[in-house]
Design a protein around this motif. Structure first.
Motif, PDB file in Angstrom:
ATOM      1  N   MET A  44      -2.949  -3.343 -42.413  1.00 25.78           N
ATOM      2  CA  MET A  44      -2.897  -3.193 -40.998  1.00 25.78           C
ATOM      3  C   MET A  44      -3.790  -2.226 -40.253  1.00 25.78           C
ATOM      4  SD  MET A  44       0.588  -2.785 -38.562  1.00 25.78           S
ATOM      5  CE  MET A  44       0.512  -2.289 -36.703  1.00 25.78           C
ATOM      6  N   THR A  63      -5.148  -0.129 -37.215  1.00 26.07           N
ATOM      7  CA  THR A  63      -4.616   0.576 -35.969  1.00 26.07           C
ATOM      8  C   THR A  63      -5.987   1.344 -35.262  1.00 26.07           C
ATOM      9  OG1 THR A  63      -2.630   1.118 -36.980  1.00 26.07           O
ATOM     10  CG2 THR A  63      -3.268   2.537 -35.090  1.00 26.07           C
ATOM     11  N   ARG A  75       4.584   4.763 -35.603  1.00 18.31           N
ATOM     12  CA  ARG A  75       5.341   4.454 -36.758  1.00 18.31           C
ATOM     13  C   ARG A  75       6.152   3.392 -36.828  1.00 18.31           C
ATOM     14  NH1 ARG A  75      10.362   8.150 -37.920  1.00 18.31           N
ATOM     15  NH2 ARG A  75      11.049   6.180 -36.462  1.00 18.31           N
ATOM     16  N   HIS A 106       4.305   0.024 -37.153  1.00 19.07           N
ATOM     17  CA  HIS A 106       3.734  -0.086 -38.773  1.00 19.07           C
ATOM     18  C   HIS A 106       4.856  -0.584 -39.633  1.00 19.07           C
ATOM     19  CE1 HIS A 106      -0.382   1.436 -39.652  1.00 19.07           C
ATOM     20  NE2 HIS A 106      -0.305   1.759 -38.180  1.00 19.07           N
ATOM     21  N   GLU A 107       6.300   0.157 -39.510  1.00 21.89           N
ATOM     22  CA  GLU A 107       7.418  -0.471 -40.157  1.00 21.89           C
ATOM     23  C   GLU A 107       7.590  -1.967 -40.094  1.00 21.89           C
ATOM     24  OE1 GLU A 107      10.277   2.363 -39.030  1.00 21.89           O
ATOM     25  OE2 GLU A 107       9.440   3.995 -40.477  1.00 21.89           O
ATOM     26  N   GLU A 108       7.493  -2.535 -38.736  1.00 17.63           N
ATOM     27  CA  GLU A 108       7.865  -3.924 -38.635  1.00 17.63           C
ATOM     28  C   GLU A 108       7.005  -4.667 -39.686  1.00 17.63           C
ATOM     29  OE1 GLU A 108       7.269  -5.120 -34.551  1.00 17.63           O
ATOM     30  OE2 GLU A 108       9.208  -3.892 -34.197  1.00 17.63           O
ATOM     31  N   ARG A 109       5.485  -4.354 -39.596  1.00 17.82           N
ATOM     32  CA  ARG A 109       4.810  -5.133 -40.664  1.00 17.82           C
ATOM     33  C   ARG A 109       4.587  -6.454 -40.119  1.00 17.82           C
ATOM     34  NH1 ARG A 109       3.713  -2.544 -45.507  1.00 17.82           N
ATOM     35  NH2 ARG A 109       5.214  -0.668 -45.963  1.00 17.82           N
ATOM     36  N   ALA A 110       4.597  -6.978 -38.942  1.00 13.78           N
ATOM     37  CA  ALA A 110       4.498  -8.112 -38.209  1.00 13.78           C
ATOM     38  C   ALA A 110       3.112  -8.359 -37.580  1.00 13.78           C
ATOM     39  CB  ALA A 110       5.525  -8.061 -37.019  1.00 13.78           C
ATOM     40  N   TRP A 111       1.981  -7.383 -37.761  1.00 10.01           N
ATOM     41  CA  TRP A 111       0.883  -7.498 -37.070  1.00 10.01           C
ATOM     42  C   TRP A 111      -0.314  -7.284 -37.810  1.00 10.01           C
ATOM     43  CZ3 TRP A 111       2.678  -9.265 -32.484  1.00 10.01           C
ATOM     44  CH2 TRP A 111       4.140  -8.991 -32.271  1.00 10.01           C
ATOM     45  N   ASP A 112      -1.305  -7.702 -37.682  1.00  9.86           N
ATOM     46  CA  ASP A 112      -2.530  -7.532 -38.265  1.00  9.86           C
ATOM     47  C   ASP A 112      -3.292  -6.451 -37.678  1.00  9.86           C
ATOM     48  OD1 ASP A 112      -2.595  -9.858 -39.976  1.00  9.86           O
ATOM     49  OD2 ASP A 112      -2.946 -10.896 -38.439  1.00  9.86           O
ATOM     50  N   VAL A 138       0.551   7.334 -41.152  1.00 13.49           N
ATOM     51  CA  VAL A 138       0.166   6.361 -40.037  1.00 13.49           C
ATOM     52  C   VAL A 138      -1.167   6.896 -39.539  1.00 13.49           C
ATOM     53  CG1 VAL A 138       0.329   4.998 -38.002  1.00 13.49           C
ATOM     54  CG2 VAL A 138       2.273   5.280 -39.537  1.00 13.49           C
ATOM     55  N   THR A 141      -6.510   3.535 -39.740  1.00 16.32           N
ATOM     56  CA  THR A 141      -6.575   3.993 -38.468  1.00 16.32           C
ATOM     57  C   THR A 141      -7.733   4.698 -37.890  1.00 16.32           C
ATOM     58  OG1 THR A 141      -4.046   4.330 -38.751  1.00 16.32           O
ATOM     59  CG2 THR A 141      -5.102   5.896 -37.095  1.00 16.32           C
TER      60      THR A 141
END
Length: 440
Positions: A1, A3, A127, A130-136, A210, A216
């Motif tokens: 991911m 950022t 944070r 990032h924990e969701e892990r639902a996005w590129d 993160v 990032t």
């Protein structure tokens, strides 16, 4: 991911650049989340869509993300709700201490958000995303430049404070606290204090992970001008001091003639364009030499509003890499900001151009009799630097910004014999001191 943290001087158009970056990436097929803590009308006006608020007391850091375009979701961070949730939690954990002091906890209606709540909510939101892990790609519309620099150094600074105020060795006696509580007949507040500190330490470590992740980066947005040059130089050095990587400079609201093309016929507009051109050339050269891509966004003649204007900005963006500046195979123009494009990153192949280097030690004992501690600080000026050794640490200052850096073990047994700024890096010379070597 990936950022991308978008920041710049106040009024430079960082919200517009963040939204355009997010939309450009979404149109390349990425799943993108745009986060903002701005509670004004700018984010909704730029995106052309409303950002729902989180429900009171639901503990959410943001409301349901609004779909601003296919693949692009945007949300506003609920700083007030985050503050109230944390304040209630601290009150619950400190209930025994309040009882001992005879104090009355605050009612929920009294928990009004205090200044400084926004930065902590923003860090927590990064944070959580990032924990969701639902996005590129996560694009964060950050506060103004100097506030962002301080914010990015906050987790490390707070963790250092915790280690100094509540050192780990003091927790060795935790096994005695239940017995002491029974003897005293009251709960021991220190137990809750250490538990709260441990929880905060874990949260700060997760946020720092993160911010220090390879994916990032910080994206600087500025409207070129005399003041912007000095502010960006200081900010670059301060970001490097914090170990943050700058992936691009977005030169925003460029007037016709500000990029070397034909100057406008109107004398008043031509004077403004010439001022922009001078500043832009300076920034262009300084950033490109360090491998930072420069992206140019034109002035649309109006304030960007909605996906149509954002798409026009992305389509008219022009990027320059070090390859182009040197006559090599770099790319200019088009869509992406990193080799190959205008406002988007090559998410699968980012090469870390513009990355801030960590302190390194060079062994020059054989030639100069010293060990050289080197910290890259691009853009730093000698009169803005401060340096102080405190035991096994170096306190480095760049203008109003500070960072405490632990010395490697090899340098702890040396004395400082000199320091200087060389080729954009702070170089500190250490001479071995036999009086500091361990005794047999």
């Amino acid at each position: 991911m990936r950022t991308v943290l978008v920041t710049g001087p106040g009024g430079a158009g960082r919200t517009t650049a963040a939204a355009a970056t997010a939309l450009a990436a979404a149109r390349e097929g990425r799943r993108v989340l745009l986060l903002t803590a701005d509670r004004g009308p700018a984010p909704e006006a730029v995106l052309g869509t409303a950002l729902p608020a989180s429900g009171p007391g639901d503990g959410a850091l943001w409301g349901p993300p609004a779909e601003a375009a296919p693949g692009l979701h945007a949300a506003r961070i609920a700083t007030g709700e985050h503050f109230q949730d944390r304040a209630r939690d601290l009150q619950d954990r400190g209930a025994s201490l309040f009882d001992l002091l005879g104090a009355s906890p605050l009612d929920p209606e009294e928990l009004t958000e205090l200044p400084g709540a926004e930065p902590l909510a923003l860090l927590t939101a990064l944070r959580a995303a990032h924990e969701e892990r639902a996005w590129d790609l996560l694009v964060a519309d950050m506060p103004p430049l100097h506030a962002t620099v301080r914010l990015l150094g906050l987790p490390e600074q707070l963790r250092r404070y915790l280690r100094r105020l509540l050192p780990a060795e003091r927790q060795a006696a935790r096994a005695l606290r239940p017995m002491l509580a029974q003897l005293a007949g009251v709960p021991m507040p220190a137990q809750r204090l250490y538990e709260t500190a441990e929880r905060l330490e874990a949260e700060l470590a997760a946020v720092q992970d993160v911010l220090e992740a390879d994916g990032t980066t910080v994206r600087l947005v500025a409207e070129p001008g005399p003041l912007a040059v000095g502010e960006l130089r200081l900010a670059r050095a301060a970001l490097a001091l914090q170990g943050c990587r700058v992936d691009a400079l977005v030169a925003n609201r460029l007037l016709p003639g500000a990029t070397g093309d034909a100057a406008p016929g109107d004398p008043w507009l031509a004077a403004l364009a010439a001022e922009q051109l001078t500043a832009h050339k300076t920034l262009h050269e300084e950033f490109l030499v360090d491998g930072v891509t420069v992206c140019e966004l034109p002035h649309l003649g109006r304030g960007p509003r909605g996906p149509h204007d954002l798409t026009e900005l992305a389509g008219r963006a022009r990027s320059t890499t070090i390859g182009v500046a040197a006559g090599g195979n770099g790319s200019a123009g088009g869509f992406g900001v990193i080799p190959g494009g205008g406002l988007t990153d090559e998410l699968d192949g980012w090469n870390g151009a513009g990355a801030a280097g960590e302190p390194a030690v060079e062994d020059r004992l054989a030639t100069d009799g010293v060990l050289l501690w080197r910290l890259p600080l691009p853009g730093a000026a000698r009169d803005e630097l401060d340096l102080l050794r405190r035991g096994d640490e170096l306190i480095v200052g760049v203008g109003p910004f500070r960072r405490v850096l632990p010395l490697p073990s090899a340098l702890r047994r040396c004395t400082v014999s000199g320091a200087g700024l060389r080729d954009g890096a702070l170089c500190v010379r250490f001479t071995p001191d036999p009086d500091l070597w361990p005794r047999p």
